[in-house]
Design a protein around this motif. Structure first.
Motif, PDB file in Angstrom:
ATOM      1  N   TRP A  47      23.537 -30.324  55.535  1.00  0.00           N
ATOM      2  CA  TRP A  47      24.157 -29.241  54.775  1.00  0.00           C
ATOM      3  C   TRP A  47      23.953 -27.912  55.493  1.00  0.00           C
ATOM      4  O   TRP A  47      22.953 -27.697  56.176  1.00  0.00           O
ATOM      5  N   ARG A 217      31.044 -33.618  45.829  1.00  0.00           N
ATOM      6  CA  ARG A 217      29.843 -34.330  45.363  1.00  0.00           C
ATOM      7  C   ARG A 217      28.699 -34.176  46.355  1.00  0.00           C
ATOM      8  O   ARG A 217      27.536 -34.017  45.961  1.00  0.00           O
ATOM      9  N   ARG A 218      29.008 -34.205  47.656  1.00  0.00           N
ATOM     10  CA  ARG A 218      27.952 -34.071  48.658  1.00  0.00           C
ATOM     11  C   ARG A 218      27.368 -32.660  48.667  1.00  0.00           C
ATOM     12  O   ARG A 218      26.169 -32.475  48.916  1.00  0.00           O
ATOM     13  N   GLU A 220      27.156 -30.680  45.997  1.00  0.00           N
ATOM     14  CA  GLU A 220      26.291 -30.612  44.814  1.00  0.00           C
ATOM     15  C   GLU A 220      24.996 -31.380  45.044  1.00  0.00           C
ATOM     16  O   GLU A 220      23.916 -30.961  44.609  1.00  0.00           O
ATOM     17  N   ASP A 221      25.087 -32.496  45.753  1.00  0.00           N
ATOM     18  CA  ASP A 221      23.884 -33.253  46.096  1.00  0.00           C
ATOM     19  C   ASP A 221      22.990 -32.438  47.032  1.00  0.00           C
ATOM     20  O   ASP A 221      21.754 -32.499  46.948  1.00  0.00           O
ATOM     21  N   ARG A 224      20.799 -29.994  45.104  1.00  0.00           N
ATOM     22  CA  ARG A 224      19.645 -30.666  44.486  1.00  0.00           C
ATOM     23  C   ARG A 224      18.615 -31.077  45.534  1.00  0.00           C
ATOM     24  O   ARG A 224      17.407 -30.957  45.320  1.00  0.00           O
ATOM     25  N   THR A 225      19.091 -31.552  46.690  1.00  0.00           N
ATOM     26  CA  THR A 225      18.171 -32.035  47.722  1.00  0.00           C
ATOM     27  C   THR A 225      17.386 -30.896  48.362  1.00  0.00           C
ATOM     28  O   THR A 225      16.172 -31.003  48.577  1.00  0.00           O
ATOM     29  N   ASP A 242      23.001 -23.897  38.795  1.00  0.00           N
ATOM     30  CA  ASP A 242      23.260 -25.312  39.053  1.00  0.00           C
ATOM     31  C   ASP A 242      24.749 -25.651  39.034  1.00  0.00           C
ATOM     32  O   ASP A 242      25.119 -26.817  39.049  1.00  0.00           O
TER      33      ASP A 242
END
Length: 698
Positions: A47, A217-218, A220-221, A224-225, A242
């Motif tokens: 990311w 989706r990646r 948003e992941d 979180r990661t 968030d």
């Protein structure tokens, strides 16, 4: 300073757990998510993040990021991966001789670690080069005696080499530290910064091109990661939301395109030449041309392809007076010699009073890129009065598909003074329905680690269609310098070509689109390049012409997704014509994001335009529309493109400069041997004047 502190704050925790690349917010990669590429590389997914100030808020810009790394493990295994071999015994000696230079470029700068303990206690080394011979044949003076590397390791370290015929790694510029490959391992987490070859690039696109919903989706992941358990933000009193930010955008109406015979077609990003549709302005009749075959393609297949090409040109309004041009076999002959033969054969079989060869169609096998460069160099800088060439690959000639021929004739028509598609200026571009020039500029640099040259290129429209362009380029005095040093001289050259086409009407406006400038360079480019453009206008006697200077950023990490599936295009992307100029733009300056092209593969990326100077006092709506409409006029495509054609043409011209360099420039940007008809003291061969007055670069 405050923004820098926040960047460091959001970067610190992810940097403890991931491989880091880049300054500012940086990119973070996970070694666990690796995918192999050809020729010894792997792709790590991760990311990108950066804190950006907007109106009354700070936003964290996050995006998916992927880049190439070296594989880890023994150096022997890494070399096997480079050659695509299962083990070292599968690598033939002639492969090492043939690809030695390429292997050195691949390994140069690679950090390695010894697999044994030496007397110096040093274990980390960086590869500088490779020996020409294996460890058994390579000798070195040690303690006053000449000894082979293989014998040295046997006597000093009691290590009998398993592969004594392999080249050794040289670890210093003077060649004093030489270590056999089998005694080294590659340290993990090393990013590959060199240029990818065609196979690697194609596979990289397949790996990284994901649909918008998957990318969302990646991302948003990634939040979180990277920050789901980040204690430092709370310790400093920061909180990260968030949810992604929702912003308003507006979509412009699609333009109405004009074609030959007064035909029109409304387009939402793509169009096709249906039955009866012709070029807006077909080029001159094709009466004197030839075909050069630079491989062993069957002559009957070439004749069949040329026949279909002529028929398609005729259907698009181009008269082809000579439907059976001479075909010259050219296998193993120097390109310059072949082109001269084509020129003579075309003139011998011409139709009508024309006294020059209009076009040479060159058929190549695609594996020898040097042939292409030699063709362009000879045709555009050596052979008088200049030759227009169009290259095509033999596999496409054999396939003879209508879609390929349709794309090919777009280039041919543009090169020969035609216009493929047009706009009704009074309706679509009322602000430019008067003499005006649209310009594009870019600077290309050698790949990381290369010792080549930086080339500045400039393009400019020369008539009221805003579809005919001319281009020029110069070598930058300093490698990797982004500011264009000779912009005034280059602009005067193109202004003179505009004046040839419009002797009675000086331009009232100049719109200058500058590519390749980062946000940190805005002030520098404005102070250095805008005065040069003003001086060029004054030198032409056009001091009253008003200038608008706009930067274009294509490489950025801002991504946008439709909140409603019904608002997306067929690919799930933001539709063409969408403009974002609030919410994520600069809090006080004039900038906007524009989706000018329809989604095709993966997630669409808008171009980011930033106005640095505007004497024309263009409104936001006017500049949005002017910029968007231009994207439909790119000569090579029947789809709107991702940024204004002027920028694309400048980029293409900079690439073409590598063909005109004395002897050409190879893929690593190093100058190669010369060819006839050149002054060896020049950096580039002079483009023949007749060629310079065309769109030879399309």
């Amino acid at each position: 300073i405050a923004l820098t502190v926040i960047q460091v704050l959001v970067r610190h925790f992810p940097a403890l757990n991931f491989l880091v690349s880049g300054g500012g917010g940086g990119s973070f990669f996970s070694p666990k998510s690796s995918k192999p590429l050809p020729d010894g590389l792997v792709v790590h997914d991760g990311w990108y993040q950066s804190v950006r100030p907007t109106y009354r808020s700070l936003l964290l810009n996050m995006d998916v990021s992927s880049t190439t790394f070296y594989p880890t493990g023994s150096l022997i295994d890494v070399v096997c991966a480079f050659f695509g071999a299962r083990n070292i015994t599968d690598i033939r000696p002639d492969w090492l001789r043939r690809d030695r230079n390429r292997l050195v470029l691949y390994l140069k700068g690679l950090k390695t670690k010894l697999t044994y303990e030496n007397h110096t206690k040093r274990s980390d080394y960086k590869i500088a080069a490779l020996t020409k011979e294996g460890a058994r044949e390579t000798v070195q003076e040690i303690d006053g005696k000449m000894i082979s590397i293989a014998d040295y390791y046997l006597t000093r370290h009691s290590i009998r080499l398993e592969f004594p015929t392999l080249p050794c790694a040289v670890m210093d510029k003077k060649g004093r530290v030489i270590i056999p490959m089998e005694l080294l391992t590659v340290k993990p987490g090393q990013r590959h910064t060199g240029k990818l070859n065609d196979k690697q690039l194609a596979d990289m696109i397949k790996v990284t091109a994901v649909r918008p919903d998957q990318r969302l989706r990646r991302i948003e992941d990634g939040r979180r990661t990277l920050h789901g358990r980040n204690p430092m933000l709370a310790d400093w009193g920061f909180a990260l939301g968030d949810r992604l930010v929702e912003i308003e955008a507006h979509q412009m109406q699609p333009p109405t395109l004009t074609f030959g015979g007064g035909r029109t077609q409304e387009s939402d990003g793509s169009w096709n030449y249906g039955r009866g549709m012709q070029f807006r302005l077909p080029c001159r009749p094709l009466a004197c041309w030839a075909v050069a075959v630079f491989d062993r393609t069957d002559v009957r297949a070439v004749e069949n392809f040329v026949g279909h090409l002529g028929q398609k040109l005729e259907s698009m309004g181009v008269q082809v007076h000579n439907q059976q041009p001479p075909i010259i076999p050219a296998f193993d002959l120097p390109p310059e010699q072949v082109l001269r033969k084509c020129q003579q054969a075309a003139l011998a079989e011409k139709r009508g009073d024309i006294n020059y060869c209009q076009l040479v169609l060159c058929i190549l096998d695609g594996r020898d890129k040097l042939v292409y460069k030699e063709i362009k160099a000879a045709a555009e800088t050596v052979i008088l009065p200049g030759l227009m060439t169009q290259c095509c690959l033999s596999r496409h000639v054999m396939a003879n598909k209508p879609a390929y021929i349709s794309n090919l004739i777009l280039k041919i028509n543009a090169k020969m003074f035609g216009v493929n598609v047009g706009l009704d200026l009074a309706r679509e571009l009322p602000e430019l329905n008067e003499p005006a020039i649209i310009m594009g500029a870019d600077v290309s640099h050698p790949p990381p680690g290369g010792n080549g040259m930086s080339i500045a290129a400039l393009s400019a429209s020369v008539d009221h269609t805003y579809a005919r362009y001319r281009a020029t380029y110069r070598r930058q005095p300093h490698v990797r310098s982004e500011m264009i040093q000779n912009l005034e001289e280059m602009a005067i050259e193109l202004f003179a070509l505009f004046k040839q086409s419009n002797p009675r009407y000086p331009p009232r406006k100049v719109l200058f689109y500058r590519d390749g400038v980062s946000e940190g360079q805005f002030d520098e480019v404005a102070f250095e390049e805008i005065p040069q453009l003003k001086k060029a206008l004054a030198a032409m006697g056009w001091a009253d012409t008003k200038l608008t200077f706009i930067t274009v950023m294509k490489r950025h990490h801002a991504r946008f997704f439709p909140t409603n599936r019904n608002d997306a295009d067929r690919s799930g992307n933001v539709p063409a014509g969408t403009v974002i100029d609030t919410g994520v733009t600069h809090p006080s300056e004039f900038d906007f994001y524009l989706f000018s092209h329809p989604g095709l593969q993966g997630t669409s990326r808008p171009s980011h335009y930033h106005v640095l100077y505007d004497e024309n006092a263009l409104t936001c709506e006017a500049l949005h529309r002017i910029t968007y409409r231009q994207c439909y006029l790119f000569a090579r495509s029947t789809r709107a493109v991702g940024t204004v054609p002027a920028v694309y043409y400048a980029d293409i011209a900079a690439t073409r400069a590598s063909c005109h360099a004395i002897g050409g420039i190879d893929d690593t940007s190093t100058v190669m041997s010369g060819m006839t008809g050149r002054n060896s003291n020049q950096t580039f061969g002079d483009i023949i004047p007749a060629i310079k007055q065309t769109m030879y670069f399309t």
